[in-house]
Design a protein around this motif. Sequence first.
Motif, PDB file in Angstrom:
ATOM      1  N   UNK A  97       2.989  -7.192   4.094  1.00 51.32           N
ATOM      2  CA  UNK A  97       2.680  -6.381   5.279  1.00 51.32           C
ATOM      3  C   UNK A  97       2.667  -4.892   4.920  1.00 51.32           C
ATOM      4  N   UNK A  98       3.579  -4.487   4.046  1.00 53.12           N
ATOM      5  CA  UNK A  98       3.666  -3.090   3.630  1.00 53.12           C
ATOM      6  C   UNK A  98       2.880  -2.818   2.345  1.00 53.12           C
ATOM      7  N   UNK A  99       2.808  -3.824   1.453  1.00 51.67           N
ATOM      8  CA  UNK A  99       2.161  -3.652   0.149  1.00 51.67           C
ATOM      9  C   UNK A  99       1.132  -4.759  -0.073  1.00 51.67           C
ATOM     10  N   UNK A 100      -0.033  -4.664   0.589  1.00 53.57           N
ATOM     11  CA  UNK A 100      -1.008  -5.757   0.524  1.00 53.57           C
ATOM     12  C   UNK A 100      -1.808  -5.843  -0.776  1.00 53.57           C
ATOM     13  N   UNK A 101      -1.698  -4.838  -1.628  1.00 56.41           N
ATOM     14  CA  UNK A 101      -2.508  -4.805  -2.846  1.00 56.41           C
ATOM     15  C   UNK A 101      -1.650  -4.561  -4.071  1.00 56.41           C
ATOM     16  N   UNK A 102      -1.971  -5.265  -5.136  1.00 57.28           N
ATOM     17  CA  UNK A 102      -1.405  -4.994  -6.463  1.00 57.28           C
ATOM     18  C   UNK A 102      -2.558  -4.539  -7.353  1.00 57.28           C
ATOM     19  N   UNK A 103      -2.248  -3.686  -8.332  1.00 56.26           N
ATOM     20  CA  UNK A 103      -3.297  -3.208  -9.237  1.00 56.26           C
ATOM     21  C   UNK A 103      -2.812  -3.264 -10.680  1.00 56.26           C
ATOM     22  N   UNK A 104      -3.770  -3.374 -11.582  1.00 56.53           N
ATOM     23  CA  UNK A 104      -3.497  -3.250 -13.011  1.00 56.53           C
ATOM     24  C   UNK A 104      -4.537  -2.314 -13.585  1.00 56.53           C
ATOM     25  N   UNK A 105      -4.066  -1.290 -14.308  1.00 55.13           N
ATOM     26  CA  UNK A 105      -4.950  -0.345 -15.000  1.00 55.13           C
ATOM     27  C   UNK A 105      -4.487  -0.259 -16.446  1.00 55.13           C
ATOM     28  N   UNK A 106      -5.395  -0.578 -17.359  1.00 53.64           N
ATOM     29  CA  UNK A 106      -5.015  -0.590 -18.772  1.00 53.64           C
ATOM     30  C   UNK A 106      -4.805   0.816 -19.315  1.00 53.64           C
ATOM     31  N   UNK A 107      -3.931   0.894 -20.310  1.00 50.38           N
ATOM     32  CA  UNK A 107      -3.692   2.153 -21.019  1.00 50.38           C
ATOM     33  C   UNK A 107      -4.071   2.049 -22.487  1.00 50.38           C
ATOM     34  N   UNK A 108      -4.086   0.810 -23.031  1.00 49.25           N
ATOM     35  CA  UNK A 108      -4.522   0.622 -24.417  1.00 49.25           C
ATOM     36  C   UNK A 108      -4.846  -0.840 -24.674  1.00 49.25           C
ATOM     37  N   UNK A 109      -5.650  -1.061 -25.696  1.00 46.70           N
ATOM     38  CA  UNK A 109      -6.031  -2.399 -26.139  1.00 46.70           C
ATOM     39  C   UNK A 109      -5.874  -2.392 -27.649  1.00 46.70           C
ATOM     40  N   UNK A 110      -4.936  -3.213 -28.148  1.00 46.26           N
ATOM     41  CA  UNK A 110      -4.631  -3.224 -29.577  1.00 46.26           C
ATOM     42  C   UNK A 110      -5.060  -4.552 -30.188  1.00 46.26           C
ATOM     43  N   UNK A 111      -6.203  -4.562 -30.891  1.00 44.65           N
ATOM     44  CA  UNK A 111      -6.683  -5.800 -31.515  1.00 44.65           C
ATOM     45  C   UNK A 111      -5.695  -6.321 -32.558  1.00 44.65           C
ATOM     46  N   UNK A 112      -5.561  -7.642 -32.601  1.00 47.30           N
ATOM     47  CA  UNK A 112      -4.738  -8.330 -33.586  1.00 47.30           C
ATOM     48  C   UNK A 112      -5.661  -9.289 -34.360  1.00 47.30           C
ATOM     49  N   UNK A 113      -5.105 -10.079 -35.234  1.00 47.91           N
ATOM     50  CA  UNK A 113      -5.906 -11.034 -36.001  1.00 47.91           C
ATOM     51  C   UNK A 113      -6.299 -12.236 -35.141  1.00 47.91           C
ATOM     52  N   UNK A 114      -7.390 -12.894 -35.523  1.00 51.27           N
ATOM     53  CA  UNK A 114      -7.790 -14.145 -34.901  1.00 51.27           C
ATOM     54  C   UNK A 114      -8.232 -14.055 -33.458  1.00 51.27           C
ATOM     55  N   UNK A 115      -8.856 -12.954 -33.045  1.00 54.54           N
ATOM     56  CA  UNK A 115      -9.330 -12.811 -31.673  1.00 54.54           C
ATOM     57  C   UNK A 115      -8.238 -12.517 -30.661  1.00 54.54           C
ATOM     58  N   UNK A 116      -7.063 -12.180 -31.129  1.00 53.30           N
ATOM     59  CA  UNK A 116      -5.939 -11.851 -30.251  1.00 53.30           C
ATOM     60  C   UNK A 116      -5.868 -10.338 -30.048  1.00 53.30           C
ATOM     61  N   UNK A 117      -5.156  -9.927 -29.015  1.00 50.06           N
ATOM     62  CA  UNK A 117      -4.964  -8.498 -28.753  1.00 50.06           C
ATOM     63  C   UNK A 117      -3.757  -8.312 -27.847  1.00 50.06           C
TER      64      UNK A 117
END
Length: 188
Positions: A97-117
């Motif tokens: 009722x007070x907080x109807x929305x959640x948000x996510x905003x990225x700050x970084x993307x760090x690639x790892x091996x094998x298609x992971x991040x």
Amino acid sequence: MKKLTAFLFAILMGTTAHAAEYKIDTKGAHAFVQFRIKHLGYSWLYGRFDDFNGSFFYDDKTPEKSTVNVNIDVTSLNSNHAERDKHLRGTDFLYTEKFPTATFKSTSFEPQEGGKALLKGELTLRGVTKPVTIDVTNIGGGKDPWGGYRQGFSGTTEFDLKDFGIDYNLGPASQKVEMILDIEGVRI
């Protein structure tokens, strides 16, 4: 001249297939924001958010430049049990009722091996903003049968309920919630 123009066009089109902005495909139901939490330490309770939207930028040549923005209508919570959903939307948990929305905003993307991040960003839930890290796997990307181009990822993260102002006592085994995110985007 005609061949040179076609060749240059093909090169340019090939390049844009790598670096692009994508809209999360919620219309076609090819994206899911789900959660699970232990119920009294005896089993898992699963749920999802039915209404969300967002976009991401992804370049497989320079994945570290990737960005993600997601908006979730937390009133759309669905755990397949109406009375429980009402309780989860209430003041003990999400206080929609007070907080109807959640948000996510990225700050970084760090690639790892094998298609992971590792996707790091700011999650705002119940009026509280905290950093979270999402373990990401690139599922794949390519042309779709309708002439578009798609990219898909799967991710998981876990956080303490109390970090977002949820202190309802569910027992010691139920203090953390796991988010499961499966996202398919359509290139804009």
